[in-house]
Design a protein around this motif. Structure first.
Motif, short mmCIF file in Angstrom:
data_model
loop_
_atom_site.label_atom_id
_atom_site.label_comp_id
_atom_site.label_asym_id
_atom_site.label_seq_id
_atom_site.Cartn_x
_atom_site.Cartn_y
_atom_site.Cartn_z
N ARG A 108 -35.63 -24.90 -2.81
CA ARG A 108 -36.39 -24.49 -3.94
C ARG A 108 -37.58 -23.61 -3.54
O ARG A 108 -38.29 -22.97 -4.32
N GLN A 109 -37.63 -23.58 -2.11
CA GLN A 109 -38.88 -22.82 -1.65
C GLN A 109 -38.33 -21.89 -0.70
O GLN A 109 -37.43 -21.88 0.17
N LYS A 110 -39.05 -20.84 -0.60
CA LYS A 110 -38.68 -19.62 0.43
C LYS A 110 -38.92 -20.07 1.71
O LYS A 110 -37.94 -19.74 2.75
N SER A 111 -39.75 -20.81 1.93
CA SER A 111 -40.10 -21.30 3.51
C SER A 111 -39.13 -22.33 4.00
O SER A 111 -38.98 -22.58 5.14
N GLY A 112 -38.42 -23.02 3.05
CA GLY A 112 -37.36 -23.88 3.33
C GLY A 112 -35.90 -23.49 3.02
O GLY A 112 -34.86 -24.24 3.17
N ASP A 113 -35.82 -21.93 2.93
CA ASP A 113 -34.59 -21.49 2.34
C ASP A 113 -33.57 -21.19 3.68
O ASP A 113 -33.26 -19.99 3.89
N ASP A 114 -33.27 -22.21 4.40
CA ASP A 114 -32.33 -22.29 5.50
C ASP A 114 -31.47 -23.33 5.60
O ASP A 114 -31.81 -24.69 4.88
#
Length: 240
Positions: A108-114
């Motif tokens: 749900r977060q760009k920083s966690g899109d891995d």
């Protein structure tokens, strides 16, 4: 180096289409177990401005050949190009295994899109259903790449915080839906078999019938979180 925020999902689509020449009318995904090398039916999927690539190689485990992916603050994938009419039902089946999930991973977060493992399914773009802003954005990217981009996409992910069975829009692009088919640490280190009806998933995610299927990719990426993981992918099967 991170993918540009507003174009992350579109870069993936552009790379999917740029990876080879004319689209072939083929419904077969070459099984990893039958490949002689990684160029045998699959092609590299790489991104502009990212020089750290995930490493993919064929290995044998328990007498079966699979693909091993090692990602460390990196991003790239392997793709199989298709041109398939989905029909009433289209079943995608595969198995995968991961060494770990990402502590900072959050769909749900760009920083966690891995994700230590994901399957990317791309569909044909339908311009008559897109708004002005979406068409303009695509024209900008197409001018850079010289290719038409695919349209909506589904990502089947091995998630961290997102619960199994949950679907959310990609934080970079709402036309890409993320479906957590495996989640958390419970199955880490184990082979997990997944079977999905991509027609039913598309209807549920987008509220309409899917257009033609244009490609399927595997990808293990960690360029946003900066973390590391190893994933293993077994054969992908596509059947009516």
């Amino acid at each position: 180096m991170r993918k540009p925020d507003s174009l992350k999902a579109l870069f993936l689509g552009a790379a999917l289409l740029l990876a080879s020449g004319a689209v072939v009318a083929d419904t077969t995904i070459k099984p990893f177990s039958q490949m002689t090398n990684l160029d045998d039916g699959w092609e590299p999927l790489e991104f502009p401005k990212i020089d750290r690539h995930t490493t993919y190689r064929l290995i044998e485990e328990d007498g079966t050949q699979v693909v091993e992916a090692q990602t460390s603050n990196s991003a790239s994938g392997l793709i199989a190009r298709l041109n398939v009419a989905p029909g009433d039902s289209l079943i995608l089946r595969w198995r995968w295994k991961v060494s770990n999930t990402f502590e900072k991973g959050d769909a749900r977060q760009k920083s966690g899109d891995d994700y230590p493992a994901r399957i990317y399914v791309a569909f044909e773009f339908e311009p008559d259903k897109a708004g002005w802003f979406e068409r303009a954005k695509r024209k900008t990217v197409e001018a850079l790449f010289g290719e038409e981009l695919p349209g909506n996409a589904i990502n089947y992910i091995w998630a961290n915080q997102l619960a199994r069975g949950k679907t959310v829009a990609n934080p970079y692009a709402e036309e890409t839906m993320m479906i957590a088919v495996t989640s958390g640490e419970d199955k880490v280190g184990e082979w997990v078999t997944v079977e999905r009806d991509i027609v039913a998933d598309y209807r549920e995610a987008f509220g309409e019938e899917p257009p033609r299927l244009r490609g399927v990719a595997i990808m293990s990426d960690s360029d946003n979180t900066g973390e590391s993981a190893t994933a293993w992918y077994g054969d992908l099967e596509l059947n009516p």
